[in-house]
Design a protein around this motif. Structure first.
Motif, mmCIF file in Angstrom:
data_model
loop_
_atom_site.group_PDB
_atom_site.id
_atom_site.type_symbol
_atom_site.label_atom_id
_atom_site.label_comp_id
_atom_site.label_asym_id
_atom_site.label_seq_id
_atom_site.Cartn_x
_atom_site.Cartn_y
_atom_site.Cartn_z
ATOM 1 N N ASN A 9 0.906 -1.187 -0.024
ATOM 2 C CA ASN A 9 -0.072 -0.135 0.018
ATOM 3 C C ASN A 9 0.808 1.129 0.003
ATOM 4 O OD1 ASN A 9 -3.046 -0.496 0.435
ATOM 5 N ND2 ASN A 9 -1.942 -2.157 1.599
ATOM 6 N N PHE A 10 1.891 1.258 0.557
ATOM 7 C CA PHE A 10 2.715 2.355 0.532
ATOM 8 C C PHE A 10 3.639 2.532 -0.782
ATOM 9 C CE2 PHE A 10 7.212 4.241 1.644
ATOM 10 C CZ PHE A 10 6.723 5.340 2.023
ATOM 11 N N GLY A 11 3.626 1.678 -1.588
ATOM 12 C CA GLY A 11 4.135 1.320 -2.751
ATOM 13 C C GLY A 11 3.207 2.207 -3.649
ATOM 14 N N ILE A 12 1.894 1.717 -3.362
ATOM 15 C CA ILE A 12 0.775 2.195 -4.209
ATOM 16 C C ILE A 12 0.791 3.811 -4.199
ATOM 17 C CG2 ILE A 12 -1.638 2.192 -4.564
ATOM 18 C CD1 ILE A 12 -1.797 -0.601 -3.932
ATOM 19 N N LEU A 13 0.884 4.072 -3.132
ATOM 20 C CA LEU A 13 0.975 5.615 -2.526
ATOM 21 C C LEU A 13 2.012 6.299 -3.221
ATOM 22 C CD1 LEU A 13 -0.635 7.987 -1.014
ATOM 23 C CD2 LEU A 13 1.036 7.555 0.979
ATOM 24 N N LEU A 14 3.196 5.704 -3.194
ATOM 25 C CA LEU A 14 4.371 6.429 -3.845
ATOM 26 C C LEU A 14 4.037 6.439 -5.299
ATOM 27 C CD1 LEU A 14 7.455 4.743 -2.160
ATOM 28 C CD2 LEU A 14 6.617 7.187 -1.761
ATOM 29 N N GLY A 15 3.385 5.407 -5.951
ATOM 30 C CA GLY A 15 2.970 5.222 -7.329
ATOM 31 C C GLY A 15 2.066 6.601 -7.741
ATOM 32 N N TYR A 16 0.957 6.692 -6.875
ATOM 33 C CA TYR A 16 -0.137 7.914 -7.256
ATOM 34 C C TYR A 16 0.772 9.269 -6.929
ATOM 35 C CZ TYR A 16 -3.766 4.526 -6.504
ATOM 36 O OH TYR A 16 -4.707 3.381 -6.647
ATOM 37 N N ILE A 17 1.749 9.349 -5.998
ATOM 38 C CA ILE A 17 2.386 10.787 -6.008
ATOM 39 C C ILE A 17 3.417 10.864 -7.098
ATOM 40 C CG2 ILE A 17 4.116 11.880 -4.422
ATOM 41 C CD1 ILE A 17 2.842 10.429 -1.797
ATOM 42 N N VAL A 52 -4.648 9.909 -5.294
ATOM 43 C CA VAL A 52 -3.704 10.021 -4.170
ATOM 44 C C VAL A 52 -4.649 9.906 -2.911
ATOM 45 C CG1 VAL A 52 -2.207 11.712 -3.018
ATOM 46 C CG2 VAL A 52 -1.986 11.445 -5.550
ATOM 47 N N ILE A 53 -5.596 10.657 -2.712
ATOM 48 C CA ILE A 53 -6.574 10.507 -1.784
ATOM 49 C C ILE A 53 -6.715 9.087 -1.159
ATOM 50 C CG2 ILE A 53 -8.682 11.246 -0.708
ATOM 51 C CD1 ILE A 53 -8.577 13.635 -2.449
ATOM 52 N N MET A 54 -7.197 8.387 -2.474
ATOM 53 C CA MET A 54 -7.497 6.893 -2.057
ATOM 54 C C MET A 54 -6.383 6.106 -1.674
ATOM 55 S SD MET A 54 -8.966 4.279 -4.961
ATOM 56 C CE MET A 54 -7.507 4.099 -5.926
ATOM 57 N N ALA A 71 -5.836 6.888 2.265
ATOM 58 C CA ALA A 71 -6.835 6.122 2.815
ATOM 59 C C ALA A 71 -6.513 4.558 3.172
ATOM 60 C CB ALA A 71 -8.302 6.268 2.240
ATOM 61 N N LYS A 72 -6.153 4.105 1.901
ATOM 62 C CA LYS A 72 -5.344 2.508 1.607
ATOM 63 C C LYS A 72 -4.553 2.142 2.547
ATOM 64 C CE LYS A 72 -4.738 -0.950 -1.979
ATOM 65 N NZ LYS A 72 -5.802 -1.887 -1.402
ATOM 66 N N THR A 73 -3.366 3.044 2.514
ATOM 67 C CA THR A 73 -2.274 2.758 3.374
ATOM 68 C C THR A 73 -2.506 2.887 4.861
ATOM 69 O OG1 THR A 73 -0.798 3.687 1.558
ATOM 70 C CG2 THR A 73 0.220 3.653 3.557
ATOM 71 N N SER A 74 -3.130 3.972 5.102
ATOM 72 C CA SER A 74 -3.465 4.178 6.651
ATOM 73 C C SER A 74 -4.098 3.028 7.454
ATOM 74 C CB SER A 74 -4.504 5.540 6.737
ATOM 75 O OG SER A 74 -3.704 6.602 6.279
ATOM 76 N N PHE A 75 -5.157 2.413 6.621
ATOM 77 C CA PHE A 75 -5.998 1.106 7.115
ATOM 78 C C PHE A 75 -5.231 0.115 7.007
ATOM 79 C CE2 PHE A 75 -9.744 4.371 6.506
ATOM 80 C CZ PHE A 75 -10.290 3.890 7.815
ATOM 81 N N ALA A 76 -4.255 -0.135 6.272
ATOM 82 C CA ALA A 76 -3.531 -1.173 6.312
ATOM 83 C C ALA A 76 -2.575 -1.339 7.405
ATOM 84 C CB ALA A 76 -2.585 -1.210 4.969
ATOM 85 N N LEU A 77 -1.918 0.013 7.744
ATOM 86 C CA LEU A 77 -1.195 0.047 8.994
ATOM 87 C C LEU A 77 -1.950 -0.309 10.391
ATOM 88 C CD1 LEU A 77 1.566 0.730 10.094
ATOM 89 C CD2 LEU A 77 1.243 3.060 9.987
ATOM 90 N N CYS A 100 -13.140 4.664 -1.891
ATOM 91 C CA CYS A 100 -12.125 4.770 -0.797
ATOM 92 C C CYS A 100 -12.544 3.827 0.166
ATOM 93 C CB CYS A 100 -12.230 6.138 -0.156
ATOM 94 S SG CYS A 100 -11.449 7.517 -1.238
ATOM 95 N N ALA A 101 -13.646 3.531 0.481
ATOM 96 C CA ALA A 101 -14.232 2.828 1.550
ATOM 97 C C ALA A 101 -13.934 1.154 1.015
ATOM 98 C CB ALA A 101 -15.663 2.709 1.748
ATOM 99 N N ASP A 102 -14.166 0.991 -0.083
ATOM 100 C CA ASP A 102 -13.853 -0.170 -0.769
ATOM 101 C C ASP A 102 -12.461 -0.695 -0.424
ATOM 102 O OD1 ASP A 102 -14.330 -2.712 -2.122
ATOM 103 O OD2 ASP A 102 -13.023 -1.803 -3.732
ATOM 104 N N VAL A 103 -11.653 0.127 -0.914
ATOM 105 C CA VAL A 103 -10.006 -0.114 -0.667
ATOM 106 C C VAL A 103 -9.542 -0.120 0.765
ATOM 107 C CG1 VAL A 103 -9.474 0.807 -2.976
ATOM 108 C CG2 VAL A 103 -9.189 2.331 -1.259
#
Length: 538
Positions: A209-217, A362-364, A367-373, A428-431
């Motif tokens: 999920n952190f990698g996904i967020l980096l990809g979005y950024i 990026v917002i998605m 949310a995805k990374t935060s809930f994974a942690l 966002c809720a789904d992910v």
């Protein structure tokens, strides 16, 4: 007292600490390290003090209120899980890069599906090969192979002058991803102490999920560059974490379970001493591993494959159903496709600007990374089943909401703001629910339920199913959505997740607090217990 690996699974084993008469001022932690225990009264008669402590399967007292992480095991788990950033970055960056690839290389929607899904299908090769590879050369060097293979693929994609060259890079990178998805959770579960295994084994999902967020950024930061340059930089930057992983892994210890399988007991003990709180605990864990390996018999790959596929015992068959089932539903949920094609979904919802599309993703990702942690932190406290059932049922509701919002927008000419907002919130809720349940629990469960002899090949088989389903969903998502509409597709995915929730309730027992050597008992015991759900008879 005498410790035994054959604890009765239907009883709680409580132990209270007895102060040393010669050292009345010793702290409880000192007594724990000295291994001075006294067994408490029978169940129902335990004192309040004794209930504060419970032994791990290795006989080491652990406070119920707090789990203390072993720093060495934590560092090794983080290094191994860093490999998972590679897959996450590719998922995140491709969702935005494909917008520019389609315009720059003039490819069709079908070619977009093939481009996106090819990595997942080719990762099937790496997943199947990783089991035998890790049994032959070890878990650590398999992680190195994964990073190097992905590095080559990332460079090919970043330098691609044409669609075919880009596809070649996707194929190579996919093989590296397949290796990574199997080996990171298996290695982490094998070096993790029992009471923190859930958290440490879920770190690969956190890093995905952190990698996904980096990809979005990366998409957002590079979107302003010329189209013939931005997507190549987006994809080529994946080479940087691959280099870090390849060198960082060399500082990690080898898995003690693999060392025991190879008869290298002295090396295994040295690793166990580093990842255990005391030398006594390390010795007890070594005894458990040795018993498990000796009871499993030969670990030759050919014999293991035959037993796994053609003549599995009843408990092993139930383990296979659980592992393959949770991996199937993880990808049949459509999560990867939703992440890959989220710009298309948001565009259909009425957001037209490419910059805005990338910004919403990026917002998605946050949310995805935060809930994974959050899920990883509470996995050892609440257990696997509660978070898995919460996550899958939440996904079913979120996908149904997304289907409703998409259907309304399809039939409306005005694109009302509330419907667009509903779709964004539902995605966002789904992910987020995925990151609470299926995301981390799938990797933890797949890597911990197989006996030592079958762990690498069994996990390899389960994750191969994961990759195959992911590839099929990714390569058909747009085509099916064009036939059914996005709304119809999301309603279908909601139904799949409702079935998945029922499957998890019936077939997946709780594994929290069990050693890897004891988890097999859960699949053998057919007696129902009011405290935990047993898998149904199969």
């Amino acid at each position: 007292m005498k410790f035994s690996s054959a604890l009765d699974p239907n009883k709680d084993h409580y132990y209270s600490l007895v102060p040393d008469s010669d050292s009345p001022s010793l702290k409880q932690s000192d007594l724990i390290n000295e291994g001075k225990y006294k067994e408490s009264p029978q169940k129902g008669e335990a004192t309040d003090e004794s209930r504060k402590y419970r032994t791990t399967p290795q006989g080491v007292a652990v406070s119920r209120r707090m789990v203390r992480f072993n720093n060495y095991a934590l560092a090794a788990a983080i290094l191994a899980s860093t490999n998972s950033i590679l897959l996450g970055y590719d998922i995140g960056v491709m969702s935005g890069a494909v917008l520019y690839i389609q315009d720059n290389l003039k490819i069709t929607s079908t070619q977009v599906e093939i481009l996106v899904g090819s990595l997942n299908v080719c990762s099937l090769i790496g997943s199947l090969a990783s089991g035998k590879t890790s049994d032959c050369i070890g878990r650590r060097y398999t992680i190195v192979i994964s990073a190097i293979t992905f590095l080559i693929g990332a460079l090919l994609m970043g330098l691609a002058p044409s669609f075919l060259f880009l596809m070649a890079g996707r194929v190579v990178a996919g093989i590296g991803v397949g290796y990574s998805l199997m080996i990171a959770p298996v290695y982490t579960s094998e070096i993790s102490p029992t009471m923190s295994r859930g958290f440490l084994s879920s770190l690969p999902e956190v890093f995905i999920n952190f990698g996904i967020l980096l990809g979005y950024i990366s998409n957002y930061a590079l979107s302003g560059l010329p189209e013939n340059m931005n997507w190549r930089l987006m994809l080529g930057l994946a080479a940087l974490p691959a280099i870090v992983v390849a060198f960082g892994v060399m500082a990690m210890p080898e898995s003690p379970h693999w060392l025991v399988m190879k008869g290298r007991f002295a090396e295994a003990k040295q690793v166990l001493i580093k990842i255990s709180d005391t030398e006594e605990e390390a010795e007890l864990r070594l005894i458990e591993m040795t018993k498990d390996v000796s009871n499993s018999g030969s670990s030759a790959s050919e014999g293991v494959w035959k037993e796994l596929l053609f003549r599995p015992s009843r408990p092993l068959r139930r383990i296979l159903i659980a592992a393959i089932g949770v991996n199937f539903f993880m990808q049949a949920s459509g999560n990867d496709a939703v992440v890959y094609y989220s710009p298309e979904v948001f565009r259909d919802a009425g957001i037209s600007s490419k910059k805005q599309l990338v910004g919403v993703t990026v917002i998605m990702g946050i949310a995805k990374t935060s809930f994974a942690l959050i899920s990883a932190l509470f996995l050892d406290h609440f257990g696997r089943r509660p978070l898995l059932l919460l996550g899958s049922s939440g996904m079913a509701v979120s996908l149904a909401m997304l289907g409703f919002g998409s259907k309304y927008l399809e039939q409306s000419n005005s694109n009302p703001t509330w419907a667009i907002a509903l779709c964004i919130v539902a995605v966002c809720a789904d992910v987020s629910f995925f990151s609470i349940g299926l995301g981390p629990v799938t990797w933890v469960y797949s890597s911990e339920i197989f006996p030592t002899k079958f762990r690498a090949l069994g996990s390899s088989l389960a994750i191969s199913v994961n990759r195959l389903v992911s590839g099929i969903v990714s390569m058909t998502f747009l085509s099916i959505s064009n036939a059914l509409s996005f709304g119809g597709m999301f309603f279908a995915l909601a139904g799949i997740m409702a079935l998945g929730t029922l499957f998890f309730y019936l077939f997946l027992p709780e594994t929290k607090g069990k050693s890897l050597e004891e988890i097999g008992v859960l699949f053998e015991d057919k007696v129902h217990d009011h405290r935990r759900r047993r898998p149904v008879d199969v």
